[in-house]
Structures are given as structure tokens and as C-alpha cells.
Scaffold this active site. Structure first.
Site, PDB file in Angstrom:
ATOM      1  N   LYS A   1       0.834  -1.208   0.000  1.00  0.00           N
ATOM      2  CA  LYS A   1       0.000   0.000   0.000  1.00  0.00           C
ATOM      3  C   LYS A   1       0.867   1.255   0.000  1.00  0.00           C
ATOM      4  CE  LYS A   1      -3.909  -2.324   2.153  1.00  0.00           C
ATOM      5  NZ  LYS A   1      -4.875  -2.455   3.261  1.00  0.00           N
TER       6      LYS A   1
ATOM      7  N   GLN B   1      -4.734  -1.360   9.670  1.00  0.00           N
ATOM      8  CA  GLN B   1      -4.724  -2.690   9.056  1.00  0.00           C
ATOM      9  C   GLN B   1      -5.303  -3.721  10.023  1.00  0.00           C
ATOM     10  OE1 GLN B   1      -3.869  -3.135   5.888  1.00  0.00           O
ATOM     11  NE2 GLN B   1      -3.988  -5.343   5.805  1.00  0.00           N
TER      12      GLN B   1
ATOM     13  N   ASP C   1     -11.259   3.077   4.181  1.00  0.00           N
ATOM     14  CA  ASP C   1     -11.560   1.638   4.118  1.00  0.00           C
ATOM     15  C   ASP C   1     -13.074   1.403   4.075  1.00  0.00           C
ATOM     16  OD1 ASP C   1      -9.452  -0.219   4.011  1.00  0.00           O
ATOM     17  OD2 ASP C   1      -8.892   0.165   6.107  1.00  0.00           O
TER      18      ASP C   1
HETATM   19  N1  L34 Z   1      -7.976  -2.116   7.300  1.00  0.00           N
HETATM   20  N2  L34 Z   1      -7.380  -4.265   6.746  1.00  0.00           N
HETATM   21  C1  L34 Z   1      -7.831  -3.074   6.369  1.00  0.00           C
HETATM   22  N3  L34 Z   1      -8.152  -2.791   5.077  1.00  0.00           N
HETATM   23  C2  L34 Z   1      -8.024  -3.740   4.124  1.00  0.00           C
HETATM   24  O1  L34 Z   1      -8.414  -3.477   2.868  1.00  0.00           O
HETATM   25  C3  L34 Z   1      -7.499  -4.996   4.472  1.00  0.00           C
HETATM   26  N4  L34 Z   1      -7.249  -5.982   3.542  1.00  0.00           N
HETATM   27  C4  L34 Z   1      -7.449  -7.377   3.927  1.00  0.00           C
HETATM   28  C5  L34 Z   1      -6.705  -7.617   5.240  1.00  0.00           C
HETATM   29  N5  L34 Z   1      -6.825  -6.503   6.171  1.00  0.00           N
HETATM   30  C6  L34 Z   1      -7.214  -5.253   5.811  1.00  0.00           C
HETATM   31  C7  L34 Z   1      -6.332  -5.909   2.562  1.00  0.00           C
HETATM   32  O2  L34 Z   1      -5.822  -4.858   2.197  1.00  0.00           O
HETATM   33  C8  L34 Z   1      -6.817  -8.123   2.764  1.00  0.00           C
HETATM   34  N6  L34 Z   1      -6.093  -7.117   2.002  1.00  0.00           N
HETATM   35  C9  L34 Z   1      -5.262  -7.397   0.896  1.00  0.00           C
HETATM   36  C10 L34 Z   1      -4.603  -6.387   0.217  1.00  0.00           C
HETATM   37  C11 L34 Z   1      -3.785  -6.662  -0.866  1.00  0.00           C
HETATM   38  C12 L34 Z   1      -3.606  -7.953  -1.291  1.00  0.00           C
HETATM   39  C13 L34 Z   1      -4.263  -8.967  -0.637  1.00  0.00           C
HETATM   40  C14 L34 Z   1      -5.090  -8.680   0.450  1.00  0.00           C
HETATM   41  C15 L34 Z   1      -2.679  -8.211  -2.436  1.00  0.00           C
HETATM   42  O3  L34 Z   1      -2.069  -7.314  -2.962  1.00  0.00           O
HETATM   43  N7  L34 Z   1      -2.533  -9.466  -2.873  1.00  0.00           N
HETATM   44  C16 L34 Z   1      -1.655  -9.836  -3.944  1.00  0.00           C
HETATM   45  C17 L34 Z   1      -0.598 -10.816  -3.471  1.00  0.00           C
HETATM   46  C18 L34 Z   1       0.114 -10.354  -2.244  1.00  0.00           C
HETATM   47  C19 L34 Z   1       1.152 -11.342  -1.741  1.00  0.00           C
HETATM   48  O4  L34 Z   1       2.036 -11.709  -2.536  1.00  0.00           O
HETATM   49  O5  L34 Z   1       1.097 -11.712  -0.558  1.00  0.00           O
HETATM   50  C20 L34 Z   1      -2.475 -10.493  -5.040  1.00  0.00           C
HETATM   51  O6  L34 Z   1      -2.051 -10.421  -6.194  1.00  0.00           O
HETATM   52  O7  L34 Z   1      -3.510 -11.072  -4.716  1.00  0.00           O
END
Ligand code: L34
Length: 295
Positions: free
Chosen positions: A53, A97, A120
Site C-alpha cells: 500500500k 490494518q 476503508d
Molecule cells: N484495514 N485491513 C484493512 N483494510 C483492508 O483493505 C485490508 N485488507 C485485507 C486484510 N486486512 C485489511 C487488505 O488490504 C486483505 N487485504 C489485501 C490487500 C492486498 C492484497 C491482498 C489482500 C494483495 O495485494 N494481494 C496480492 C498478493 C500479495 C502477496 O504476494 O502476498 C495479489 O495479487 O492477490
């Protein structure tokens, strides 16, 4: 016929181009959109999401204010930090988060975030506004899912949508967004109390898996030609991988993609969209403040 793969990374890049232009327009007015990112503890997945982020902010003309606090941070300290960001005019968005360590009351902390900075979309005020179709910040993952579906050209009007999962941050808001007139899907929400999940899923033109259970959705649960959106990002042990784990969605991708018409991969599907919607909400918050639209 193999399914069309919905490339979340590519769609996210397209939208980030639009966000960057809006941030640049704000900069010409002397405003740099600012996002405060608070992480408590060192959960490895949370660390990686928060890092992604902050990087995305830097690449798109958004200032990020990071606070990484130890896991034993007292709740009162976290509340005081949120209050300080509520008052700070350089901050347009505040993100705490999740999940938080167990000794902290998540509800209390979320409720402390000013609704005008709740990028959020998690505060009770924002959730209420979303349900009432009033101007608000839409929660990032559900908004990203809707945007992915829209931009893929999948027909939603009159479609049957099945959501697997009823979390406050994904399943419940998705249910609300999918029934909006602009989407007009007929929605069924499944959860741990659902009987014959497979039969219900097989009726879905749009199947959205957000249960947090690796490989839950198999090919036999997918209607031929359906659009399958996989919100799951489960870390499963994989000793052959350098990190010791690999990411798996809630959908058995190999199996489901042989039946589906459209499918999102993990990684590279919904995840990048979540972060993009966060950037969009932060820029929107700065634009609203400039226009004097904040309630
Ligand atoms: N406050 N907490 C708050 N806001 C959120 O919007 C989140 N979330 C969830 C967990 N807690 C939170 C996220 O941001 C899940 N989440 C999230 C964000 C980004 C990705 C996955 C979950 C992401 O970028 N995933 C990548 C792979 C990342 C990796 O390699 O670990 C993808 O391509 O899916």
C-alpha cells in the site's frame, strides 16, 4: 473451453493511471493527498499488504504516513494516534490494518476513525451510508470486485450472483453493492450454515468466493460459462517455495477454469484491485475536502 482470465493487475494499472492524473490535478491546487497507514504487530501477511500500500501511494502521487507499532501497543495509545490523524489536515485517509492483536477492541478503534477519512469504508457511519446508497467511501475489496466485473464486460443485469462468505469487510458489503440498481444482480449469500453449498453455487452466473478457505470452490460447483471471482488469499505451506509458502485462493483454479467463462487468478486478481480502490478513496477524500463536500 478454457475461461477468460481476468487480469486484475492490468485493470488495476489502468485505474491507477486515472488516479495519478487526479492526484496531479490536486497537486496543482497545492494539495497532496495523504494516507495514514497504521500497522500493529508483525503478522507477515499484514506487513506485506501494508508495504504494498505504501509503495502504491509513492508511485501515484499520494503521501503516506506510516506508523508501525509493536504488538503489545495499549489500545489507548492506538486510539490517541487515530485521534491525532483525525485532526491532521495533511491526512485525507486513515487505515488501520486488520486484524488487530487480541487485546485491542477492533470495533472501538474503527469507530474512532473520522467518517470523512474512513477510506476503508469500515466505520458504522460509512456502512450505513453505503446501505442507504448515500455518498460514502466504499470498502476497497468489494469495490474492487465490482470494478473488475464491470470492466471485464460481464453482464450483471438480472444475473444470479452467489457470494460465499459474510464477513463485514467483504461478503456483507458485496451483497449490498450487487443489489444496487446499477448492477441489478439477484444475490444469495452462503456461509458456514448453508446446506448444499455446491447446488447453490451451480446456479450462479457470478460466483464470488470470500470465505478464506483454500480450494473451497471446485469445478463441479461452477455453472458452465460463469464468472468466478476469487477473493481468497490463503498462505499454504509449500516447502519447495523460497518463502516456505505459496498463495492459494478460495477457488481450485485449475479445476474451475475448465468450466468457468471468466475467472480471476490468485495472486494477480482481486488483491491489486483492493489497493487501487484504497488509492482512489484517498484521492476522492482530498477532492471532497477541496470542494467542501465533507459532512
Ligand atoms: N484495514 N485491513 C484493512 N483494510 C483492508 O483493505 C485490508 N485488507 C485485507 C486484510 N486486512 C485489511 C487488505 O488490504 C486483505 N487485504 C489485501 C490487500 C492486498 C492484497 C491482498 C489482500 C494483495 O495485494 N494481494 C496480492 C498478493 C500479495 C502477496 O504476494 O502476498 C495479489 O495479487 O492477490
Amino acid at each position: 473451453m478454457a475461461a477468460v482470465v481476468i487480469d486484475g493487475k492490468k485493470v488495476a494499472e489502468e485505474i491507477r493511471g486515472e488516479i495519478k492524473a487526479r492526484a496531479a490535478a490536486l497537486a496543482r491546487e497545492g494539495i497532496v493527498p495523504g494516507l495514514a497507514v497504521i500497522l500493529v504487530g508483525e503478522d507477515p501477511a499484514s506487513v506485506s499488504y501494508v508495504t504494498a500500500k505504501e509503495k502504491a501511494c509513492a508511485e501515484n502521487g499520494i503521501a503516506s504516513f506510516e506508523r508501525r507499532l509493536p504488538a503489545d501497543t495499549p489500545e489507548a495509545d492506538l486510539l490517541a494516534l487515530v485521534e491525532a490523524f483525525n485532526r491532521d489536515p495533511a491526512v485525507h485517509g486513515i487505515l488501520v490494518q486488520l486484524p488487530l492483536p487480541r487485546h485491542i477492541d477492533e470495533r472501538k478503534v474503527i469507530a474512532a476513525i473520522s467518517a470523512d477519512k474512513d477510506v476503508d469504508g469500515f466505520t458504522p457511519v460509512n456502512v450505513g451510508r453505503m446501505v442507504l446508497d448515500e455518498p460514502c467511501f466504499l470498502p476497497c475489496t468489494p469495490a474492487g470486485v465490482i470494478e473488475l466485473i464491470r470492466r471485464s464486460g460481464v453482464r450483471t443485469e438480472g444475473a444470479r450472483a452467489v457470494v460465499i462468505g459474510r464477513s463485514n469487510i467483504v461478503g456483507k458489503p458485496l451483497m449490498n453493492l450487487l443489489v444496487r440498481r446499477s448492477i441489478n444482480a439477484t444475490v444469495t449469500v452462503c456461509h458456514t450454515g448453508t446446506q448444499d453449498l455446491a447446488a447453490i453455487c451451480r446456479e450462479a452466473d457470478i460466483l464470488i468466493a470470500c470465505a478464506g478457505k483454500a480450494g473451497l470452490v471446485t469445478g463441479d460447483m461452477v455453472k458452465p460459462g460463469a464468472c468466478v471471482i476469487d477473493v481468497g488469499v490463503n498462505r499454504v505451506e509449500d516447502l519447495s517455495a523460497k518463502s516456505g509458502y505459496r498463495l492459494r485462493g478460495d477457488v481450485d483454479y485449475e479445476d474451475a477454469s475448465a468450466v468457468a467463462g471468466y475467472i480471476t487468478p490468485v495472486p494477480g486478481g482481486v488483491g491489486p484491485m483492493t489497493i487501487t480502490m484504497l488509492l482512489a478513496n484517498t484521492v476522492l477524500s482530498a477532492e471532497r475536502r477541496l470542494r467542501g463536500d465533507h459532512a
